[in-house]
Design an enzyme around this catalytic site. Structure first.
Site, PDB file in Angstrom:
ATOM      1  N   GLN A 124       1.018  -0.603   3.210  1.00  0.00           N
ATOM      2  CA  GLN A 124       1.124  -1.868   2.478  1.00  0.00           C
ATOM      3  C   GLN A 124       2.024  -1.692   1.254  1.00  0.00           C
ATOM      4  O   GLN A 124       1.818  -0.785   0.461  1.00  0.00           O
ATOM      5  CB  GLN A 124      -0.287  -2.321   2.048  1.00  0.00           C
ATOM      6  CG  GLN A 124      -0.334  -3.652   1.350  1.00  0.00           C
ATOM      7  CD  GLN A 124       0.073  -4.820   2.261  1.00  0.00           C
ATOM      8  OE1 GLN A 124      -0.393  -4.936   3.384  1.00  0.00           O
ATOM      9  NE2 GLN A 124       0.947  -5.683   1.774  1.00  0.00           N
ATOM     10  N   ASP A 157       5.246  -2.390  11.602  1.00  0.00           N
ATOM     11  CA  ASP A 157       5.929  -3.284  10.669  1.00  0.00           C
ATOM     12  C   ASP A 157       7.436  -3.322  10.935  1.00  0.00           C
ATOM     13  O   ASP A 157       8.142  -4.159  10.375  1.00  0.00           O
ATOM     14  CB  ASP A 157       5.701  -2.804   9.222  1.00  0.00           C
ATOM     15  CG  ASP A 157       4.725  -3.700   8.468  1.00  0.00           C
ATOM     16  OD1 ASP A 157       4.507  -4.839   8.916  1.00  0.00           O
ATOM     17  OD2 ASP A 157       4.196  -3.252   7.437  1.00  0.00           O
ATOM     18  N   LYS A 214      -5.444  -9.049   7.112  1.00  0.00           N
ATOM     19  CA  LYS A 214      -5.075  -8.297   8.315  1.00  0.00           C
ATOM     20  C   LYS A 214      -6.325  -7.745   8.989  1.00  0.00           C
ATOM     21  O   LYS A 214      -6.445  -7.756  10.216  1.00  0.00           O
ATOM     22  CB  LYS A 214      -4.105  -7.157   7.940  1.00  0.00           C
ATOM     23  CG  LYS A 214      -2.717  -7.679   7.588  1.00  0.00           C
ATOM     24  CD  LYS A 214      -1.839  -6.656   6.904  1.00  0.00           C
ATOM     25  CE  LYS A 214      -0.570  -7.352   6.383  1.00  0.00           C
ATOM     26  NZ  LYS A 214       0.277  -6.492   5.561  1.00  0.00           N
TER      27      LYS A 214
END
Ligand code: NAD
Length: 278
Positions: free
Chosen positions: A93, A116, A49
């Protein structure tokens, strides 16, 4: 023989467009990533990322927290990032250590910075077809169908898998595009009875080469979300037996090089969107 839906190529195109947009609109996107603990796979995902952010001109801020981090410390960091004007998007994460409550953590990320799409507010907005941040993998699947001009309206779409991050948002996205959606999962009996009806079949189960050609209809569009290790060769393979299914499908995504690269591209898309709004 099916036409290959080239996720790698499409993801590259999306990243290039985003890079251009960031420059032309003089945006200053910044993604804050929180990584808790020492999960090796997570470190690789975060590194990838970071690389994509650098390519596009998105500032990347990494917050590495120890395995012993308390819930209070985690929420405190999220709240601080929520308040900072320079931070466009926040990504936690997963997985995080078991003593922490991931649901509460996702709920704490401001819906406006939830790139997200895991905050229940964004999940609810998707449900009622309001603008929202959408989970990146299912969003990538929709983008692929659009790019290859696969008609969704009125078609029978069968989704295999109902996880919160892939299956469920995908079901909603397809429904919002007026598909007739059939949802199947691990407790579904006689799976092929449903998969054979699919004009569009999306598999997100996590079982190597589970979907065989006798389970699909001639000319179906087959999207393979699965990322699995072949137990014999150790190679990365999808849920779909590509060699046989590609002979019967009209379109198919490969693994690797299909949905995988699209996931990061859509995350980058969400961060740039957040930068435009915030
Ligand atoms: P998950 O384990 O949370 O969910 C799997 C789903 O599949 C469950 O809903 C389960 O009911 C269903 N399932 C399991 N076995 C089944 C069977 N035999 N028949 C029908 N349904 C069955 O997994 P997930 O997080 O949704 O991920 C699914 C797969 O997609 C994994 O291989 C994962 O690595 C991959 N994945 C890929 C990306 C990407 O970027 N390409 C992103 C996320 C997940």
């Amino acid at each position: 023989m099916a036409e290959i839906i080239d996720g790698k190529k499409l993801a590259k195109k999306i990243r290039e467009e985003l890079k251009k947009e960031v420059i032309e609109k003089k945006l200053s996107p910044k993604l804050a990533v929180i990584l808790v603990g020492n999960d090796e796979a997570s470190k690789i995902y975060v590194r990838n990322k970071n690389k994509a952010c650098e390519e596009i001109g998105i500032e990347f801020e990494e917050h590495l927290l120890s395995e012993e981090t308390t819930m209070e410390e985690l929420l405190d960091l999220i709240n601080k990032l929520n308040e900072r004007e320079d931070v466009s998007g926040i990504l936690l994460q997963s997985p995080i250590p078991k003593h922490l409550n991931i649901k509460t953590a996702f709920e704490t990320i401001s819906p406006e910075k939830d790139v997200d799409g895991f905050n229940p507010i964004n999940i609810g907005r998707l449900e009622i077809n309001e603008p929202s941040f959408v989970s990146c993998t299912p969003y990538g699947v929709l983008k692929m169908l659009k790019e290859y001009k696969v008609e969704i309206e009125g078609k029978t779409a069968v989704v295999i898998g109902r996880s919160n991050i892939v299956g469920k948002p995908l079901i909603q996205l397809l429904l919002n595009k007026n598909a007739t959606v059939i949802v199947t999962h691990s407790k579904t009996r006689n799976l092929e009875q449903y998969t054979k009806q699919a004009d569009i079949l999306v598999s997100a189960i996590g079982k190597a080469r589970y979907i065989k050609s006798d389970m699909i209809k001639e000319g179906a569009v087959v999207i393979d979300v699965g990322i699995n290790r072949d137990p014999k060769t150790g190679k990365v393979v999808g849920d779909v037996d590509f060699d046989e299914v590609s002979k019967k499908a009209s379109y198919i995504t490969p693994v690797p090089g299909g949905v995988g690269p699209m996931t990061i591209a859509m995350l980058m898309h969400n961060v740039v969107q957040a930068a435009k709004k915030n």
